[in-house]
Design a protein around this motif. Structure first.
Motif, PDB file in Angstrom:
ATOM      1  N   ASP A  77    -108.907 -25.814  79.426  1.00  0.00           N
ATOM      2  CA  ASP A  77    -109.066 -27.145  80.042  1.00  0.00           C
ATOM      3  C   ASP A  77    -110.536 -27.544  80.046  1.00  0.00           C
ATOM      4  O   ASP A  77    -110.879 -28.683  79.731  1.00  0.00           O
ATOM      5  CB  ASP A  77    -108.521 -27.159  81.473  1.00  0.00           C
ATOM      6  N   ARG A  80    -111.596 -28.243  76.454  1.00  0.00           N
ATOM      7  CA  ARG A  80    -111.058 -29.536  76.016  1.00  0.00           C
ATOM      8  C   ARG A  80    -111.923 -30.674  76.555  1.00  0.00           C
ATOM      9  O   ARG A  80    -112.271 -31.604  75.827  1.00  0.00           O
ATOM     10  CB  ARG A  80    -109.618 -29.669  76.510  1.00  0.00           C
ATOM     11  N   GLN A  83    -114.998 -31.306  74.633  1.00  0.00           N
ATOM     12  CA  GLN A  83    -114.775 -31.659  73.225  1.00  0.00           C
ATOM     13  C   GLN A  83    -114.833 -30.442  72.296  1.00  0.00           C
ATOM     14  O   GLN A  83    -115.335 -30.526  71.181  1.00  0.00           O
ATOM     15  CB  GLN A  83    -115.796 -32.707  72.760  1.00  0.00           C
ATOM     16  N   GLU A  85    -111.887 -28.260  71.847  1.00  0.00           N
ATOM     17  CA  GLU A  85    -110.553 -27.761  71.530  1.00  0.00           C
ATOM     18  C   GLU A  85    -110.320 -27.631  70.026  1.00  0.00           C
ATOM     19  O   GLU A  85    -109.853 -26.582  69.554  1.00  0.00           O
ATOM     20  CB  GLU A  85    -109.484 -28.658  72.149  1.00  0.00           C
ATOM     21  N   ASP A  86    -110.621 -28.649  69.243  1.00  0.00           N
ATOM     22  CA  ASP A  86    -110.383 -28.584  67.798  1.00  0.00           C
ATOM     23  C   ASP A  86    -111.204 -27.478  67.156  1.00  0.00           C
ATOM     24  O   ASP A  86    -110.718 -26.757  66.279  1.00  0.00           O
ATOM     25  CB  ASP A  86    -110.700 -29.930  67.126  1.00  0.00           C
TER      26      ASP A  86
END
Length: 189
Positions: A77, A80, A83, A85-86
């Motif tokens: 969390d 994410r 920025q 997560e990817d």
């Protein structure tokens, strides 16, 4: 806000009690900083410095340093919101991927966002971000600023920058030049 060398980081270093206040007075929660135990501000403030401090450990360990008992869901969390997560999804071992000494295997923007994820996971009532978008492209910087503002809705947020384009979403802006406030309380709301 202010140019490089204006004194913005000096304000942060004083607030965190790394530096003594030379003159005047500063208070946290109505108590003079001089009267607080030196560690007190550091327990109340989640801080992201200009230069991210990372360790030769995994992505998870570097984020969870703020709260070692955190679950993977809590760590993700925070990642994410920063920025990440990817990027984490693209790593061979995801959260278990080692990042090298001082994050040597990361870009400057990735290091900064990893430090931001750690500060967000700490869940302190005050969040201080010192040039958090340095090293980020404009689109990522804009998403990051918007996400941080929405996350910090229930927190006090001190956002230090020299980029005027990042200020439109903030309630109040204070300009600093040569260590002095030049434009207190400029309201953008």
């Amino acid at each position: 806000v202010g140019a490089s060398g204006a004194g913005k980081s000096s304000v942060v270093n004083t607030l965190l009690r790394f530096w003594a206040l030379e003159r005047g007075e500063a208070a946290l929660g109505g108590t003079s900083l001089d009267r607080l135990c030196q560690e007190t501000p550091r327990h109340l403030i989640g801080w992201v410095a200009q230069e991210a401090h990372l360790f030769n450990a995994s992505v998870r360990a570097n984020i969870a340093l703020a709260r070692p008992e955190s679950s993977d869901a809590d760590v993700m969390d925070a990642a994410r919101a920063a920025q990440l997560e990817d990027w984490i999804d693209s790593l061979p071992e995801r959260l278990d991927t080692p990042i090298g000494e001082q994050g040597a295997q990361l870009s400057g923007g990735q290091r900064q966002r990893l430090a931001l994820a750690r500060a967000l996971l700490a869940n302190t009532p005050i969040l201080v971000l010192d040039e958090p978008t340095s090293g980020l492209d404009e689109a990522t910087a804009e998403r990051l600023v918007n996400d941080v503002i929405s996350i910090a809705e229930t927190k006090s947020l001190l956002y230090v920058t020299h980029r005027l384009d990042e200020l439109a979403s903030f309630d109040e802006v204070v300009g600093i030049e040569n260590g002095r406030v030049i434009s207190p309380g400029v309201s953008y709301s």
